[in-house]
Enzyme design. Sequence first.
Site: not given
Ligand code: NMX
Ligand code: MLT
Length: 434
Positions: A233, A263, A309, A318, A373
């Site tokens: 964002s 996100h 994350h 948080r 979250d």
């Molecule tokens: N559950 C299952 N798989 C996961 C998760 C999870 N919570 N977190 C990461 N992975 C997987 C991810 O999908 C990726 O798979 P692939 O290579 O097959 O695409 C692999 O692990 C490597 O990803 P990471 O390097 O650990 O994470 P990345 O930096 O790419 O993404 C998030 C970060 C936050 C997008 C990821 O951890 C996620 O999808 N979490 C669940 C959604 C979530 O909680 N999002 C909110 C973040 C905070 N916010 O408010 O923005």
């Molecule tokens: C945020 O608050 O924006 C989330 O934790 C995602 C991020 O920092 O990439």
Amino acid sequence: MSKLFKRLQELVPEWRAERAAILKDHGNVKLSDCTIAQAYGGMRGVKSMICDTSLVEPDKGLIIRGYPLLDIKDLWPEETFYLLLTGELPDEAAKKDMMAEYDKRSAVPEYVWDVLYAMPDDSHPMAMLDTAILVMEKESVFRKWYDKGMVKEEYWIPMLEDSLQLLAKLPSVAAGVYRIRYKKGDLIPYVQGLDWGANYTNMLGIPDPDGGFAKLMRLYLHFHSDHEGGNVSANTCHTVGSALSDAYYSVSAGLNGLAGPLHGLANQECLSWILETIDKFGGVPTEQQIRDYTFETLNAGKVIPGYGHAVLRVTDPRFTGFNQFGKEYMPNDPVFMTVDRVFTVVPKVLEEYSNERVKAGKNPIANFWPNVDAGSGALLYHYGLTEFSYYTVLFSVSRSMGMLAQLVWNRAVGTAITRPKSVGTKFVKVMVSK
Ligand code: NMX
Ligand code: MLT
């Protein structure tokens, strides 16, 4: 003239001089390299932008202007915005002044309600919020000044005015989205003299006899306000703003990114997942049941919302702050108890699952710990805000502070239009063949 404006008038020349000196003396120093994996992988970890409002340390989490979040957890959002912008904690007079500045600008144009009432009944609340912000673009003082002609050094002044205008109206607009989308009856007016968080709570119209919900709301709005510059964002808002699009265009764009499930939408997904487990097991699930359901979710190809994350490698402070709030105010609430139990189970499951992924030749999961979250929804649910498809709107109201503070700062120091260089697959192949 607001105290915030006066203070910024003093600070902006200092920031400009600092930036100019760094650029003149050290402009060629390398901040970061970028590997092929990083270019394909969302530029993770590439240091290529400057953001002074806050910093996210992988092992510590959010630090706002040098203050670790949990050391300043009692700030009211009015104080947060002042801190984000100036780097200084406001005194009581400056806090009151911020409240008065919002009061002056709080009236929402009537056409916003016409637009919101005209939207389809099943619109997502985020689509409604973003539309409402965009439709107010015609109010932009930045655009008016720009069209008349202004020097670059002045950009931050109308950007600050647009920011205050937008922030002053956001609680009313967001509460209006809630009341219109979920058919809660008439809109509830803004109360002059009441703080930003309590005003928002009041306008939602959910009874709050002991003030607990307003207390949570202030905490919520403070905690989600900023997360340095690279999150989807903030980064989107930054990029749009770098083209000198005004605050309405830029914030609306940033919030469209927040509406994605990886996100900000993760907070609605999280609560939905928690309620599903309670439903499936007929009450607060046991650790074994949570473990089984976590594997079931992962094996269905889904992520566990609220965990993992891009930057953090520890439990998000948080989440810790919200968890402390839950333990203090609702320790026996079944939804909160489930969130708390999930916290003891999911990191271990993700670690096991990640090990299996690696054996299968896939990427490891980089972080097993809860992010912001994972727990906030249970607290909102406790106070009667049960429409969880609305939760990302709350995140948005708060995140607007960080995005706007970054916009003002960037216009103040004269940040250039964003334009990284892309390369094609052919270029990569040639590079690796050398
Ligand atoms: N559950 C299952 N798989 C996961 C998760 C999870 N919570 N977190 C990461 N992975 C997987 C991810 O999908 C990726 O798979 P692939 O290579 O097959 O695409 C692999 O692990 C490597 O990803 P990471 O390097 O650990 O994470 P990345 O930096 O790419 O993404 C998030 C970060 C936050 C997008 C990821 O951890 C996620 O999808 N979490 C669940 C959604 C979530 O909680 N999002 C909110 C973040 C905070 N916010 O408010 O923005
Ligand atoms: C945020 O608050 O924006 C989330 O934790 C995602 C991020 O920092 O990439």
